[in-house]
Structure formats: C-alpha cells, structure tokens
Design an enzyme around this catalytic site. Structure first.
Site, PDB file in Angstrom:
ATOM      1  N   SER A   1       0.837  -1.183  -0.052  1.00 14.27           N
ATOM      2  CA  SER A   1       0.067   0.010  -0.006  1.00 14.27           C
ATOM      3  C   SER A   1       1.009   1.414  -0.002  1.00 14.27           C
ATOM      4  O   SER A   1       1.876   1.278   0.584  1.00 14.27           O
ATOM      5  CB  SER A   1      -0.907   0.125   1.040  1.00 14.27           C
TER       6      SER A   1
ATOM      7  N   THR B   1       1.521  -2.884   8.865  1.00  7.00           N
ATOM      8  CA  THR B   1       1.678  -3.893   9.571  1.00  7.00           C
ATOM      9  C   THR B   1       2.955  -4.397  10.067  1.00  7.00           C
ATOM     10  O   THR B   1       3.674  -4.749   8.996  1.00  7.00           O
ATOM     11  CB  THR B   1       0.605  -5.034   9.631  1.00  7.00           C
TER      12      THR B   1
ATOM     13  N   ARG C   1     -27.061 -11.440  33.207  1.00  6.24           N
ATOM     14  CA  ARG C   1     -27.856 -10.145  33.577  1.00  6.24           C
ATOM     15  C   ARG C   1     -29.302 -10.324  33.777  1.00  6.24           C
ATOM     16  O   ARG C   1     -29.874 -11.207  32.807  1.00  6.24           O
ATOM     17  CB  ARG C   1     -27.530  -9.260  32.434  1.00  6.24           C
TER      18      ARG C   1
ATOM     19  N   GLY D   1     -25.632  -3.912  26.404  1.00  5.96           N
ATOM     20  CA  GLY D   1     -26.309  -2.347  26.958  1.00  5.96           C
ATOM     21  C   GLY D   1     -25.083  -1.518  27.398  1.00  5.96           C
ATOM     22  O   GLY D   1     -23.970  -1.532  26.914  1.00  5.96           O
ATOM     23  N   GLY D   2     -25.175  -0.631  28.385  1.00  9.78           N
ATOM     24  CA  GLY D   2     -24.407   0.204  28.812  1.00  9.78           C
ATOM     25  C   GLY D   2     -23.310  -0.431  29.287  1.00  9.78           C
ATOM     26  O   GLY D   2     -21.876   0.299  29.200  1.00  9.78           O
TER      27      GLY D   2
ATOM     28  N   GLU E   1      -5.845  -5.958   3.633  1.00 10.10           N
ATOM     29  CA  GLU E   1      -5.941  -7.086   2.546  1.00 10.10           C
ATOM     30  C   GLU E   1      -6.898  -7.177   1.724  1.00 10.10           C
ATOM     31  O   GLU E   1      -7.291  -8.453   1.231  1.00 10.10           O
ATOM     32  CB  GLU E   1      -5.656  -8.508   3.376  1.00 10.10           C
TER      33      GLU E   1
ATOM     34  N   GLU F   1     -15.018  -4.076  -0.771  1.00 11.45           N
ATOM     35  CA  GLU F   1     -15.263  -4.004  -2.543  1.00 11.45           C
ATOM     36  C   GLU F   1     -14.101  -4.761  -3.325  1.00 11.45           C
ATOM     37  O   GLU F   1     -14.910  -5.123  -4.384  1.00 11.45           O
ATOM     38  CB  GLU F   1     -15.209  -2.408  -2.362  1.00 11.45           C
TER      39      GLU F   1
END
Ligand code: CAA
Length: 384
Positions: free
Chosen positions: A131, A163, A273, A344-345, A368, A372
């Site tokens: 790249s 990387t 929960r 949730g939170g 990589e 698209e």
C-alpha cells in the site's frame, strides 16, 4: 465429505485457545490503550511454532496445514486481534511468499528466521509493503520505484499503513521498475529494515488493533542487491496477488475469531444479566440476536475452512478466500455491534472487552483488500 476435525487439529486448536487465555488476555486492555506492541506474546507464539505454522520444518517452520492455521487464528483473535494480525502477516504474506517463490538462498537467509520468529535470540518477523498513499485498493498504481542499476535496484518511495512496520526486521517491498509495462513492470524486493536509506516513519494512532504497530516506511536511494528480487523480473504484482489470496484466509479467520469472541461474551452476559424479572437470555429479542450471530459465525467458519482446504489440496483458492474474507469480516462487524447492544451500557466500557472487539472488527473489512475489492475478485471470476 467429513466435517470432523482430526485429533491433531483439535490439539492445535486447544493449544491456541490456552495460549490466548493464558498469554494474551492478561494486559490486553492496557496494550490497546497504550498502543503497546505485544512483543512478549509474539516471542512466546514463535516458541509454540505459530509464527511459521505452514512452513516446511527444514526452513524452521512447523509443517502444519492451512486448516490448523485457521483454527489457531480464530482462537487467538477471540482474545487479541493485535497479536493475530502480526501472526497472520508473518505467516501468510511473508513466510508463504518466500517459501513459494524465494530462491534457496533467500529461504535460508530470510524465511528461516521469520518462520522461527527469532534470530540470535531476538524477535525476527516480516512485513508486506504494497500500500502507498495513492495506491491502496488500486494496487497496480505503484509510485515507489525500483530503478534497475545492473547489479542492484535503487529503491525510492513511501509505503503506508504497514503492519509490523517498526517491529519487523525484513520487508517484502513492491515497487515499479518499468512503468511502461504497468503491473508487469512491478518487482518484489527483500529489504532489510536496518539498511541505509530505510526510515520507519509515523506510527498510526488507530481506531482498533491498537497493539499492532502500523507505520509509514520511507525509502531514499536504498541499494537492493539483484539477488533480493523475488521471482522473475516483473513478477512483483502477480506475487502480491497470489500471496494476498492466502493472506485473505488469515484475515478471514481473524474476523471469524473476533465474531466468535464477541458472540461468546454476549452468550455469557445474557446468562448473568437480569431485566424485567428474568435473565435476558429468556427474552426472545436476545435469543434471536444470539441465534443470528451463531448462524452467521458458523457460515463464516465453513467458508474459512473451505478456502483453507482448497489451499491444502493445491486447488485455486482465489475466489474462496475472497468469499471467506468478505463474509467473515462483515459478520465480525455486525456481530460485534450486536454483542455491544446485548451488553447495553456495560458494552460501552472497556472492562467488558466487547467494545474493543467492535473497534478491532472494522479493519478486517479494509486491510488485505477491502470488502469492495473482494467483490471485484468474486464478481470477475463469476462473469469471466
Ligand atoms: N495471480 C496472478 N496474476 C494475477 C492475479 C493473481 N491472483 N490477480 C491479478 N493478476 C494479474 C492479472 O492477470 C493482470 O495481468 P494481465 O494484464 O496480464 O491480464 C494483472 O495482474 C493486473 O490485474 P488486474 O487487471 O486484475 O488489476 P486491477 O488493477 O484491476 O486490480 C485488484 C485488481 C483485485 C483490485 C487488485 O489491485 C487488488 O487486489 N487490490 C487490493 C490490494 C490489497 O489487497 N492490498 C492489501 C495491502 S497488504 C495488507 O493490508 C497487509 C496488512 O498490513 C494486514
């Protein structure tokens, strides 16, 4: 057809799972916050033989198959995708590329330490430099030049989003030698990081995989001996594409791991929960989310394993690796967002890990080859 894993595969998966829990989980939040490269973890991963998993033992590798690689990548990515991206790039882009197309001398000198993950007791890994600031998806538009000077190339240019940029010792660099030949004028050169003219530049401050070190690398009149070219003159772009086809299996497995890690956390939390008088797993809205996650993850896993199986059986895996990558990475992103929602939170705070997996998931749709680009590869194959 046999969907059962062998005893050996199960052992490798268990070893990767134990490694992830025992070595990667401690400190993962701090490494993410401080953008700290997981050096200790990579050294231990190398000792386990996971930095050159598929490389022939005569070049320091573990001689395992691609199925084993997928299994290990999934387990490690459940816990720390910064470790697994380093593992993926070294295994499938650097080691595989050198083993498939390198000369015997190149294999002795560069593949062997990269597969062992160490040289003279020091960390030794590689990076893949394709790249550029203006050549990401459009990878044939290379601006970095490798001027042919007879016995050597003169390398000039800039590579971006690399990387292992500062932690690698060896780079595989794609550069344009003859612009009139387009993609057939590109070469891949093996460059050592400490050579004169090589500069490790800016470290990126990223949304996710923050432990992984991503840098720009600058080349100024770097002399690269001809014997460091990989393959024939002009083979560099084909080399990149062939190597990336395998790399995409690695990143697809990373995405699979991020998805299954987020899913496992969501299942666990749904049993702890309580809301509206019962554990939230008893609410159909949560059950349906978990059922959709489980189904997509299983489909992603099968695509990853099929691509790996094709690679192990010397079939053309270009399309199956793109399918695995696009589906697994989109599954990772969707699953991680839904897993945060289930929490949730609590899902929004760092101690619960799931927000990190959501941030880490995003890059699997980009590096990589973006989603698209994978659709370009698949679409062209269908329509040719
Ligand atoms: N094997 C051999 N040759 C191949 C090939 C393959 N798999 N794929 C393409 N080629 C050849 C083509 O046949 C063509 O040759 P001819 O001209 O003789 O026909 C030549 O290469 C050019 O191919 P295309 O015309 O298909 O090229 P294109 O400009 O249309 O681009 C593309 C195709 C698929 C979009 C490609 O550019 C691409 O994959 N882009 C994405 C790049 C990418 O994945 N970058 C990731 C960077 S590395 C990274 O992210 C690592 C990390 O840090 C984690």
């Amino acid at each position: 057809m046999n969907f059962e894993l062998s005893e050996e595969h199960l052992m490798i998966r268990q070893a990767a799972r134990d490694f992830a829990v025992n070595e990667c989980l401690p400190g993962v939040i701090e490494r993410d916050e401080q953008q700290k490269f997981p050096k200790e973890q990579i050294i231990k991963l190398a000792e386990l033989g996971f930095m050159g998993m598929m490389v022939d033992p005569k070049y320091g590798g573990s001689g395992m198959d691609t199925i084993s690689y997928v299994l290990a990548m999934e387990e490690i990515s459940k816990i720390d995708a910064s470790v697994s991206v380093c593992m993926s790039v070294n295994n499938s882009l650097v080691c595989w590329g050198l083993e498939a197309y390198g000369t015997e001398e190149q294999k002795q000198k560069y593949l062997t330490p990269a597969a062992q993950g160490q040289k003279d007791g020091q960390l030794y890994i590689g990076a893949f430099l394709l790249s550029e600031p203006e050549a990401g998806s459009d990878a044939t538009s290379q601006r970095t030049t490798a001027e042919d000077k007879g016995d050597h190339y003169l390398l000039n240019g800039t590579k971006n989003w690399i990387t292992n940029g500062s932690s690698a010792s060896v780079y595989l660099v794609m550069a344009q030698t003859d612009v009139s030949k387009g993609s057939h004028g590109i070469n891949t050169l093996i460059v050592e990081k400490n050579w004169p003219g090589v500069t490790v530049s800016v470290k990126e401050n990223k949304l996710g995989i923050r432990g992984s070190d991503t840098h720009s690398i600058l080349f100024t009149d770097v002399k690269v001996p001809k014997e460091n070219r990989v393959g024939e003159d002009g083979f560099g772009f084909a080399f990149a594409m062939k190597t990336l086809a395998g790399g995409r299996i690695g990143i697809a497995s990373q995405a699979l791991g991020i998805a299954s890690g987020a899913f496992e956390m969501a299942v666990k939390y749904s049993k702890e929960r309580k809301a509206f008088g019962k554990e939230i797993r008893h609410h159909q809205v949560i059950q349906f989310k978990l059922a959709d996650m489980a189904t997509k993850i299983e489909a992603a896993r099968l695509l990853c394993l099929k691509a790996a199986w094709e690679k192990d059986h010397a079939k053309d895996y270009t399309v199956s690796s793109s399918m695995a990558k696009v589906f697994s990475s989109e599954t990772a992103m969707w699953t991680a967002i839904e897993a945060v929602q289930v929490h949730g939170g609590y899902g929004f705070v760092k101690e619960y890990h799931v927000e990190r997996l959501m941030r880490d998931a995003k890059i699997t749709q980009i590096y990589e080859g973006t989603s698209e680009v994978q659709r370009i590869v698949i679409g062209r194959a269908i329509l040719k």
